[in-house]
Design an enzyme around this catalytic site. Structure first.
Site, mmCIF file in Angstrom:
data_model
loop_
_atom_site.group_PDB
_atom_site.id
_atom_site.type_symbol
_atom_site.label_atom_id
_atom_site.label_comp_id
_atom_site.label_asym_id
_atom_site.label_seq_id
_atom_site.Cartn_x
_atom_site.Cartn_y
_atom_site.Cartn_z
ATOM 1 N N SER A 42 0.640 -1.325 0.061
ATOM 2 C CA SER A 42 0.035 -0.078 0.048
ATOM 3 C C SER A 42 0.664 1.336 -0.102
ATOM 4 C CB SER A 42 -0.927 -0.037 0.995
ATOM 5 O OG SER A 42 -0.064 -0.068 2.385
ATOM 6 N N THR A 63 -2.469 -6.451 -1.113
ATOM 7 C CA THR A 63 -3.380 -5.610 -0.199
ATOM 8 C C THR A 63 -4.777 -5.966 -0.712
ATOM 9 O OG1 THR A 63 -2.839 -3.554 -1.317
ATOM 10 C CG2 THR A 63 -1.471 -4.228 0.287
ATOM 11 N N ASP A 143 -23.282 -0.108 5.687
ATOM 12 C CA ASP A 143 -22.658 -0.406 4.414
ATOM 13 C C ASP A 143 -23.558 0.279 3.049
ATOM 14 O OD1 ASP A 143 -21.456 -1.252 1.955
ATOM 15 O OD2 ASP A 143 -20.122 -2.350 3.021
ATOM 16 N N THR A 171 -13.872 0.548 5.926
ATOM 17 C CA THR A 171 -14.253 0.854 4.668
ATOM 18 C C THR A 171 -12.841 1.309 3.784
ATOM 19 O OG1 THR A 171 -14.050 3.004 5.241
ATOM 20 C CG2 THR A 171 -16.083 2.118 5.691
ATOM 21 N N ARG A 204 -8.099 2.831 7.300
ATOM 22 C CA ARG A 204 -7.181 3.782 6.557
ATOM 23 C C ARG A 204 -7.010 5.036 7.351
ATOM 24 N NH1 ARG A 204 -5.638 -0.029 4.079
ATOM 25 N NH2 ARG A 204 -5.411 -0.357 1.751
ATOM 26 N N ASP A 228 -5.030 1.435 14.299
ATOM 27 C CA ASP A 228 -3.976 0.833 13.579
ATOM 28 C C ASP A 228 -3.563 1.672 12.441
ATOM 29 O OD1 ASP A 228 -2.306 -1.502 13.040
ATOM 30 O OD2 ASP A 228 -3.611 -1.948 11.427
ATOM 31 N N GLU A 233 0.822 8.588 7.337
ATOM 32 C CA GLU A 233 1.725 7.544 7.439
ATOM 33 C C GLU A 233 2.774 7.614 6.482
ATOM 34 O OE1 GLU A 233 -0.004 3.604 7.333
ATOM 35 O OE2 GLU A 233 -1.699 4.122 8.907
ATOM 36 N N HIS A 250 -0.298 0.078 11.611
ATOM 37 C CA HIS A 250 -0.809 -0.432 10.311
ATOM 38 C C HIS A 250 -0.535 -1.884 9.980
ATOM 39 C CE1 HIS A 250 -2.504 1.087 6.459
ATOM 40 N NE2 HIS A 250 -3.025 -0.444 6.582
ATOM 41 N N GLY A 253 -3.682 -6.218 9.591
ATOM 42 C CA GLY A 253 -3.732 -7.482 8.548
ATOM 43 C C GLY A 253 -2.393 -7.995 8.405
ATOM 44 N N TYR A 254 -1.449 -8.086 9.261
ATOM 45 C CA TYR A 254 -0.213 -8.560 8.862
ATOM 46 C C TYR A 254 0.122 -9.884 9.656
ATOM 47 C CZ TYR A 254 2.813 -4.845 6.827
ATOM 48 O OH TYR A 254 3.199 -3.999 5.766
#
Length: 378
Positions: A42, A63, A143, A171, A204, A228, A233, A250, A253-254
């Protein structure tokens, strides 16, 4: 040409050709000039500026989001494209469970019976909703695109989430259009929340307005904040860093499972594009789980505390928080690199699904909760 932070990218993509890796922030027009295939995460913006003088025929991002990719330009040039939707969704959902349990312990909150508003119910948000429900929470979904597509009344207007005890954002970052999400969490958003709400953002950084969030914390509108993702960034706001309850760089998702899942998704897409037979699967790169089993001799009356202990065996989120806070101790000119290094050197984290909890004392309810948040039970 690949971002060096994509694990096993050389080993995997070498079946297609020669692989050269760079830091994602060092991928420049000269470095991609002769590449046939560009693999990013990203932090690399892929657009005309980067690709105008290159031979790149295929671009992939490992990603789920692709706000950093100029899709229109790729289409104009006839460049193939792939992303990894859903690859890290379970990782993020595990992170949310760990964060909820950690904040609940810190603030003496019983999660069962509390309400959580999930904004964005795609691959990630749907898993977060499922795991939150397993914790006994009342889940309220928002949503707008899905609401329009399905007509399903389970998707509520945003204002119906403002009375929730927790609110979590999942989102994409859309800067314009009907479903614009940039600064979705603005001054009005925070003023509308229930007093004492817990705010979570793992989507984000630009989905929340930093100034508005800091004002909400200073005014005691929020009882806790879990972040996160950060605006600007890797140059994050160190005042905000000191104000939140859980801070991470961030990495929601790691998990290694998520990273390798994303790798294989873009690898298969590249093989298809270049008419090559795939030589690898996730099994080639995933090691045995770090914590294959946890044995519980006795189930205490306080099941939530037991859940917290079990989760900590697999993922200690407070360790990530501690490491992130060290950014404030670094000289200002070195903070961005420190943030990036936390991500680059992130330790192996496995998902709950790899661990079996052996319950020596039978409890169907506790087993259901563990299964619901992702563990196997026996």
């Amino acid at each position: 040409m690949a971002d060096e932070n994509i694990p096993f990218v050389k080993e995997c993509f070498s079946s297609l050709g020669d692989v050269t890796t760079f830091s994602g922030r060092q991928i420049t027009p000269p470095t991609v000039a002769d590449a046939d295939c560009l693999l990013v995460r990203s932090i690399t913006s892929v657009n005309e500026t980067l690709l105008a003088k290159s031979n790149v025929k295929f671009v992939a991002t490992a990603t789920i989001g692709f706000e950093h990719i100029d899709i229109d330009y790729l289409n104009k040039r006839g460049i193939g494209f792939a992303s990894a939707p859903g690859s890290n969704s379970n990782s993020v959902a595990d992170y949310i469970v760990a964060a909820l349990l950690s904040v609940a312990k810190k603030h003496t909150i019983t999660l069962a019976g509390k309400s959580i508003g999930v904004v964005g119910v795609g691959n990630v948000g749907s898993k977060v909703a499922k795991k939150s429900a397993a914790l006994g929470m009342k889940v309220v979904l928002n949503d707008p695109p899905l609401a329009r597509q399905t007509g399903d009344p389970k998707y509520k207007p945003l204002n119906e989430l403002f009375d929730c005890d927790f609110i979590t954002l999942h989102t994409p970052l859309a800067r314009e259009g009907r479903d614009r999400t940039c600064h979705l969490a603005d001054e009005i958003f925070f003023k509308s929340l229930k007093p004492g709400c817990v705010f979570i953002n793992t989507s984000r950084g630009g989905v929340h307005d930093t100034a508005a969030l800091k004002n909400a914390i200073k005014s005691n509108k929020l009882s806790a904040v879990i972040l996160d993702v950060w605006e600007n960034e890797p140059n994050i706001d160190c005042e905000l860093l000191q104000m939140v309850d859980i801070s991470t760089p961030h990495i929601a998702g790691y998990s290694l499972d998520g990273k390798i899942g994303g790798l294989i998704m873009i690898y298969n897409a590249a093989c298809k594009y270049f008419n090559a037979e795939p030589k690898h699967t996730s099994a080639d790169f995933l090691p045995p789980p770090t914590v294959p089993q946890i044995t519980i001799d006795k189930i205490d009356a306080d099941e939530q505390s037991m859940l917290h202990k079990i989760v900590q065996h697999v993922y200690t989120i407070n360790r990530d928080d501690f490491n992130t806070r060290e950014i404030s101790m670094v000289e200002p000119e070195n903070r961005a690199k420190f943030f990036d290094d936390l991500r680059k050197n992130y330790p192996v984290r496995r998902e709950f699904q790899n661990t079996t909890v052996i319950l020596k004392q039978h409890s169907a309810h506790f087993a259901d909760v563990l299964n619901g948040i992702g563990f196997k039970t026996k």
